[in-house]
Design a protein around this motif. Structure first.
Motif, mmCIF file in Angstrom:
data_model
loop_
_atom_site.group_PDB
_atom_site.id
_atom_site.type_symbol
_atom_site.label_atom_id
_atom_site.label_comp_id
_atom_site.label_asym_id
_atom_site.label_seq_id
_atom_site.Cartn_x
_atom_site.Cartn_y
_atom_site.Cartn_z
ATOM 1 N N HIS A 62 -3.971 12.982 1.011
ATOM 2 C CA HIS A 62 -3.284 13.275 -0.244
ATOM 3 C C HIS A 62 -1.780 13.416 -0.031
ATOM 4 O O HIS A 62 -0.978 12.971 -0.870
ATOM 5 N N SER A 63 -1.395 14.028 1.081
ATOM 6 C CA SER A 63 0.033 14.196 1.360
ATOM 7 C C SER A 63 0.735 12.858 1.545
ATOM 8 O O SER A 63 1.830 12.640 1.015
ATOM 9 N N ARG A 115 5.143 5.267 -3.775
ATOM 10 C CA ARG A 115 5.535 5.014 -5.164
ATOM 11 C C ARG A 115 4.804 3.785 -5.670
ATOM 12 O O ARG A 115 5.257 2.648 -5.516
ATOM 13 N N ALA A 149 4.434 18.625 0.159
ATOM 14 C CA ALA A 149 3.204 17.989 -0.304
ATOM 15 C C ALA A 149 2.054 18.277 0.649
ATOM 16 O O ALA A 149 0.922 18.537 0.223
ATOM 17 N N GLN A 189 -1.867 2.417 0.471
ATOM 18 C CA GLN A 189 -2.832 3.255 -0.223
ATOM 19 C C GLN A 189 -4.257 2.804 0.080
ATOM 20 O O GLN A 189 -5.149 3.634 0.335
ATOM 21 N N LEU A 193 -0.370 9.855 0.484
ATOM 22 C CA LEU A 193 -0.441 9.079 -0.750
ATOM 23 C C LEU A 193 0.571 9.569 -1.783
ATOM 24 O O LEU A 193 1.062 8.777 -2.602
ATOM 25 N N SER A 194 0.874 10.869 -1.768
ATOM 26 C CA SER A 194 1.836 11.392 -2.748
ATOM 27 C C SER A 194 3.244 10.855 -2.512
ATOM 28 O O SER A 194 4.074 10.887 -3.424
ATOM 29 N N ARG A 195 3.524 10.366 -1.317
ATOM 30 C CA ARG A 195 4.849 9.820 -1.019
ATOM 31 C C ARG A 195 4.963 8.340 -1.360
ATOM 32 O O ARG A 195 6.066 7.788 -1.311
ATOM 33 N N SER A 238 -1.386 20.329 -0.243
ATOM 34 C CA SER A 238 -2.692 19.696 -0.047
ATOM 35 C C SER A 238 -3.573 20.522 0.875
ATOM 36 O O SER A 238 -4.777 20.683 0.630
#
Length: 363
Positions: free
Chosen positions: A95-96, A102, A36, A115, A98-100, A40
């Motif tokens: 972004h990296s 859930r 991720a 977040q 936040l992508s983790r 990004s």
């Protein structure tokens, strides 16, 4: 003139080598696997990295032979592209991370708190990078350096004036940082603010956006938001309790109504099977107030469940117990004429043996 062209050719060759090395590194990393953070970084830094590399090559290759204004402009471009690249790295890291997280799970309180904090910290750092880059650009001008030296002597007065002029902005920024680290509210929280029900859609350093249930956006300054009470329905967990109140006649069989409530919530997936209670909360005047307490996994589901329970209870009462619909009762009091043609009620003296004797003697 020939030296200038040699420098330009050297710059072009160096930049071509850089592009080749960059392409090779990207292909190698793609072959090793795609994370991720890598995705990004590729998306957010590709353009600023190329511009920054081009400015470095030009600055060191031809900066010494360019006229003064052109060399100064090249220095400003180098500072600007460097700040752009650093901001891109910060955004890629955000972004990296936040992508983790859930946030699509039912119990996502911790993820939404992270977040909110990461988003606000990234905005603060990007704003700081922009301010530092702008200050660095200004300091490359000799007049700005001289002005800065004189301003430092009167920093107290300037600071007081700036603080007074920007007190609204500063209060909103401080309130934004308070929101980020106090855990009072997070992104996607269900709130009631300014009398409106909705979800927190965005939190910035200066304002907060609430997505209202009818698709309106309520924009509230963060200082104003934190200075007023608000309801947070999902601060601890997303599951909620809701009530449905009905007024019925005294003749309503409450136990049958309680069984019907249980039966109807058992048949729907909106109920989370935690709470299902029916109680008589008031019994005054001509009606009995009945309250149904039900539970759901989150606020939108609870709203749909309350509407369903209300509709089905109304239909069940009309179909099975129409006599229990609230009604207004009146009592007709018989009047007995007297000698002057007017009437007096037969219970003027009370409905007791003594009162009836007195009423009979009066008549």
């Amino acid at each position: 003139m020939s030296e200038t062209w040699v420098r330009i050719a050297t710059a072009i060759g160096a930049y071509a080598v850089f592009l080749l090395v960059e392409w090779t590194i990207r292909r190698t990393l793609s072959g090793l696997g795609r994370s991720a953070l890598q995705a990004s970084l590729r998306e957010c830094t590709r353009t600023p990295l190329r511009w920054f590399a081009a400015m470095i090559v030009l600055r060191f290759a031809v900066g010494g032979v360019l006229p003064g204004p052109a060399a100064h402009l090249l220095t400003l471009a180098l500072i600007g592209t460097g700040a752009w690249l650093l901001a891109g790295i910060l955004i890629a890291v955000e972004h990296s991370v936040l992508s983790r997280l859930r946030v699509d799970e039912r119990d996502n309180r911790h993820a939404r708190r992270m977040q909110t904090q990461i988003t606000l910290v990234r905005r603060v750092t990007v704003a700081a990078v922009a301010v530092v880059a702008l200050g660095t650009m200004l300091m490359t001008f000799p007049a700005a350096r001289a002005a800065g030296t004189s301003l430092l002597a009167s920093a107290g007065v300037i600071g007081a004036i700036a603080a007074f002029a920007a007190q609204s902005l500063l209060s909103n920024v401080i309130a934004g940082l308070q929101i980020a680290f106090s855990d009072a509210i997070r992104l996607d929280d269900v709130v009631i603010a300014e009398g409106e029900w909705g979800r927190v859609e965005d939190i910035t350093l200066t304002y907060l956006v609430v997505h209202v249930w009818d698709d309106r956006r309520l924009v509230i300054p963060t200082a104003h938001f934190m200075a007023r009470p608000f309801e947070n329905w999902t601060r601890r967990e997303a599951a909620l309790l809701g009530t449905v109140e009905l007024d019925v006649d005294w003749a309503m069989p409450i136990e049958r109504m309680r069984e019907e409530l249980r039966r109807m919530v058992d048949e729907t997936d909106l109920w989370d099977r935690r709470v299902c209670v029916l109680q008589v909360t008031e019994a005054v005047h001509s009606v009995v107030r009945v309250r149904a307490l039900v539970s759901a996994v989150d606020a939108p589901t609870l709203f749909d469940l309350r509407c369903l329970v209300r509709e089905k209870l109304v239909a069940w009462i009309n179909d099975n117990h129409p006599y229990a619909v609230p009604r207004l009762r009146t009592e007709h009091v018989r009047h007995i004429p007297t000698q002057d043609g007017h009437g007096e009620p037969d219970r003027l003296f009370g409905d007791t043996p003594d009162g009836r004797r007195r009423s009979h003697a009066f008549q």
